[in-house]
Design an enzyme around this catalytic site. Structure first.
Site, short mmCIF file in Angstrom:
data_model
loop_
_atom_site.label_atom_id
_atom_site.label_comp_id
_atom_site.label_asym_id
_atom_site.label_seq_id
_atom_site.Cartn_x
_atom_site.Cartn_y
_atom_site.Cartn_z
CB VAL A 608 -0.90 0.03 1.26
CG1 VAL A 608 -1.82 1.25 1.23
CG2 VAL A 608 -1.72 -1.25 1.38
CB ALA A 610 5.19 2.72 -3.55
CG LEU A 612 3.92 7.16 0.60
CD1 LEU A 612 2.50 7.61 0.31
CD2 LEU A 612 4.76 8.34 1.05
N GLY A 663 6.55 3.03 -15.65
CA GLY A 663 6.62 2.10 -14.52
C GLY A 663 5.63 2.42 -13.40
CG ASP A 677 -3.10 -1.79 -7.58
OD1 ASP A 677 -2.36 -2.72 -7.20
OD2 ASP A 677 -2.85 -0.59 -7.35
CE LYS A 681 -1.68 -0.07 -4.29
NZ LYS A 681 -1.56 0.93 -5.36
N GLY A 796 5.89 3.83 -8.55
CA GLY A 796 7.18 3.99 -9.23
C GLY A 796 8.17 3.01 -8.68
#
Ligand code: ADP
Ligand code: ASP
Ligand code: MG
Length: 814
Positions: A608, A610, A612, A663, A677, A681, A796
């Site tokens: 969830v 990336a 963070l 990406g 997606d 999450k 990313g």
């Protein structure tokens, strides 16, 4: 006088023997006695050939040939041609005798211990002769002496006991009258009073050197070998091991008794009584300091001086009510073992006297069980004692140090280190001298246990993390790059040493037990073998490294199904793949249970937002007693990027394509655009907040036309986007008319979750969300009105890789 002993590797070939000559030449200011082993590996070859001959296997001839070739090749390389023929003919005549002995064993189909010693003695006989001839040819002032004429033993073939009074007398008489500066002798071999060849036990050349050093009261005994001293652990198994500069006789004896092969353990006794120092030196690095072994203790040294291990151990235990309070059971037990010439390495007895358990060499176990069961046949029949129980495939590891007795808590530290690494301990024993604490463990765990203990007791808290990385695409390759750049910083500042032991993509996989060079991992991977998930898993398991972490950088369902296996083997799992955590609740909770049970963290922060720290923050809220009331979030970096870039001047298709190329999307962009997606999450967030939810419980108001949802590959999907451009433009226009922006929002409240595209008006927390950013608002009991907000780049490869990295560091600090 001084005694220098050179081991098998030091005299393995002509090149090494030349190094030996250089060392010997430097020490001839004093009279020097040189003891040599057989050429490295030759004793093993002799033993193998004897065993084959005894079982009437003609293969023994081939081995004999190999032995012959090794010696002849060495002579040809060392001795000038003119002098070769005399030496060759002497060696060939010895080898002929050896052949006759082996032939005898072959014809009879049997080998006696007496004949075996005779055969095995040829290793040292030949090496000492060849080396002395070489020294002569080099102009050294030397004498060759057959050590069988000096060392007298009983006739316990294979490991004979030395008759010290006789041996000492012979040695003194002989060395007193020698005029040469250097005397060369073979180690390991001796003879009985009747003149039969005997040997002193495997590794016994060290002992020969000590016996002679003690007899003539040498100034020093130097043991020249293939490592730079006695190490904190076997350097061949523990790469981080260091040579111990100074160690006491007792400590060295204990370490060697518990498996530090660098010194044959009986070696110390003769020199100890005469107070002769021993130095262990490296033939291949003579300038290294080595290890000094003396009577004096090194008071300033570390409490734990070394860790050693004996592989191939078995346990035999005797148990039963009949043992309680009956004197003599243990006495009888030990007596029968001793009569069968089985030596006991370790003893434990439960305080209730209900059972007694000893560690012996694995090769003795069948015999031991037989003799013990025979001796206690009556008690077994009466049901007072159970038949002896044998356990095989074990090893002993031992911590050794003179000062250990004065320190509390060492055993606690030892066992918790082993426990943390999932090393099962069968038996614990503390030596009466309190100079060692030993544990019996599974043979397969030796490498891991030694390395984990070494890290704990010697490595100034540098923790090694061993990584196995699956997936080296966008995220994976960025991750490897980040590890490469941060490696030194982590070692210096966080005391973490990260090694990538294995990598795999969908085509290939590669392993390097010392760590893959991250400068050109691509090359290593290309050279690897065909990728295979099951084989990858097996390899990780087999390597059985401590602090192992499996890193999943793929989006593969297949890979996510292997986590159970890793966790069950105490291998941590770090993943950016969301499939496992958003699969059936039962599977998700089972993985978490396994992680707890096997003490192996299962971390998926990047599932969830990336990089963070969303899940980590949530975890801290929950464990500190907070309760989540509501979650509102924009969780798709890809969708945010897409809707931030989509307008009347672009087409939806092109923007999605761009997001994919940069990406920001999953490999399959439909996973993002369909909302799947985001569903995954919010599901994970809800679960991590303590809710039992399934993916089907989440409402998804997809903005994609049905046709797009039905596609099964990327090409068809993109074609459907192109076809439906008008519908997407309509969505955009309607938001613009309402002075709003399109955001794909996920919500969770009162047990219900939903995801969908929303028009977000100006002034809302989500309105100004830029680029591929994510935002999460946690409304909790502690933050009921003003939510806790986490916002930042949420997609990313770079940020995802850094999130993976952060999870790995979390494990490092665990
Ligand atoms: P040599 O043939 O010279 O007698 P050995 O093979 O008998 O040599 O002994 C040296 C080997 O002992 C080293 O190569 C190493 O693998 C092993 N060893 C085991 N434990 C230790 C230790 N604690 N320190 C150094 N070497 C050790
Ligand atoms: N050659 C003998 C052995 O291999 C003795 C020794 O090397 O110390 O055991
Ligand atoms: Mg040795």
């Amino acid at each position: 006088m001084q005694v220098l002993k050179f081991g098998g590797t030091s005299v393995a070939n002509s090149k090494n023997i030349a190094l030996v000559k250089a060392i010997v030449s430097k020490s001839i200011a004093n009279k020097t006695i040189v003891i040599v082993s057989a050429l490295g590996g030759v004793t093993d070859l002799l033993i193998d050939s004897a065993a084959l001959a005894a079982s009437q296997d003609k293969e023994y001839v081939g081995i004999l040939k190999k032995i012959e070739e090794r010696h002849i090749k060495t002579i040809r390389a060392l001795i000038p041609i003119k002098q070769q023929s005399a030496i060759l003919s002497k060696v060939k005549s010895e080898l002929n005798t050896l052949e006759t002995l082996l032939e005898g064993a072959y014809l009879i189909g049997e080998i006696t211990p007496k004949l075996s010693d005779k055969i095995v003695s040829y290793g040292e006989l030949l090496s000492a002769f060849i080396i002395s001839e070489y020294f002569i040819s080099e102009g050294l002032n030397i004498l060759y002496k057959d050590s069988r004429e000096l060392i007298t033993t009983n006739e316990t073939y294979g490991k004979a006991s030395v008759n010290f009074p006789v041996t000492d007398k012979k040695c003194r008489a002989f060395f007193k009258n020698v005029s040469e500066k250097i005397i060369v002798l073979g180690g390991f071999i001796a003879s009985s009073e009747k003149g039969n060849a005997t040997t002193l036990g495997r590794g016994g050349s060290d002992y020969t050197a000590a016996i002679i050093a003690a007899a003539i009261k040498a100034k020093q005994l130097q043991i020249w070998t293939d490592v730079s001293g006695m190490y904190t652990a076997n350097p061949k198994i523990v790469k981080q091991a260091k040579a111990i500069p100074h160690i006491s006789y007792e400590e060295a004896m204990e370490l060697s008794h518990f498996g530090a092969k660098v010194l044959y353990s009986p070696t110390i006794q003769p020199v100890l009584t005469r107070n002769i120092d021993i130095v262990i030196k490296n033939t291949f690095a003579p300038e290294d300091e080595g290890t000094l072994i003396t009577k004096a203790k090194d008071e300033k040294g570390k409490t734990v001086r070394g860790i050693s291990c004996i592989e191939n151990i078995a346990l035999i235990s005797l148990e039963g009510s009949g043992m309680v309070g009956i004197p003599g059971t243990s006495k009888c037990f030990f007596e029968v073992l001793s009569q069968a010439e089985i030596s006991v390495v370790l003893i434990t007895q439960a305080s209730s006297e209900h059972s007694i358990c000893v560690g012996i060499s694995a090769t003795d176990i069948d015999n031991a069980v037989e003799v013990v069961n025979t001796a206690f046949a009556y008690e077994i029949e009466q049901g007072k004692i159970k038949p002896a129980l044998a356990e095989k495939e074990l090893a002993i590891i031992a911590l050794v140090g003179d000062n250990m007795k004065n320190h509390q808590g060492l055993s606690g530290k030892m066992f918790s280190t082993l426990g943390k690494n999932n090393v099962n301990i069968r038996v614990i024993a503390q030596g009466a001298s309190e100079r060692n604490i030993s544990a019996v463990i599974d043979k397969d765990d030796v490498k891991k246990a030694l390395n984990a203990l070494h890290e704990q007791f010697f490595e100034e808290n540098i923790k090694q993390l061993n990584l196995f990385v699956m997936g080296v695409g966008n995220v994976g390759s960025k991750f490897l790059e980040q590890v490469r750049h941060q490696k030194k910083y982590l070692k210096d500042n966080l005391k973490l040493n990260i090694r990538i032991i294995g990598i795999s993509n969908s085509r290939k996989m590669a392993f390097d037990e010392d760590g893959i060079n991250l400068k050109n991992w691509q090359k290593a991977l290309e050279k690897g073998t065909k990728a295979n998930g099951a084989q990858f898993m097996n390899r990780v398991n087999k390597l059985n490294y401590r602090n192992s972490i499996f890193v999943d950088n793929t989006a593969s369902a297949e890979v996510s199904k292997t986590y159970h296996h890793y966790l069950r083997n105490s291998i941590s799992v770090v993943t950016c793949n969301k499939i496992a955590c958003s699969s059936a609740f039962e599977n998700y909770s089972e993985l978490k249970r396994l992680a707890r049970k096997y003490n192996a963290p299962f971390l998926f922060e990047t599932n969830v937002g990336a990089g963070l720290p969303i899940l980590d923050t949530l975890k801290h809220l929950i464990v500190s007693g907070d309760k989540v009331l509501k979650i509102q979030a924009v969780l798709s970096g890809s969708l945010n990027f897409i809707f931030n870039n989509f307008n009347t001047e672009s087409t939806f298709h092109d923007v999605v394509k761009k997001a994919q190329e940069e990406g920001y999307t999953e490999p399959d962009p439909k996973i993002d655009l369909s909302g799947v997606d985001v569903m995954r999450k919010i599901l994970i967030l809800a679960r991590e907040s303590g809710n039992h939810l399934e993916i089907d419980d989440i409402a998804n108001n997809s903005f994609l036309p049905k046709e797009g949802l039905a596609t099964t590959n990327n090409k068809a999907f993109f074609a459907s986007l192109q076809k439906n451009e008008a519908a997407f433009q309509k969505l955009y226009k309607s938001a613009q008319d309402a002075n709003s922006k399109l955001k794909y929002v996920a919500q969770f409240e009162a047990g219900k979750a939903s995801v969908g595209l929303q028009q977000i008006p100006k002034g809302h927390d989500f309105y100004n969300l830029e680029g591929s950013d994510n935002i999460v608002l946690f409304y909790t009991e502690r933050y009921p009105n003003q939510p806790m907000i986490i916002k930042g780049a949420g997609a990313g490869a770079d940020v995802t890789a850094s999130g993976i990295f952060a999870d790995i560091i979390r494990i490092g600090n665990f």
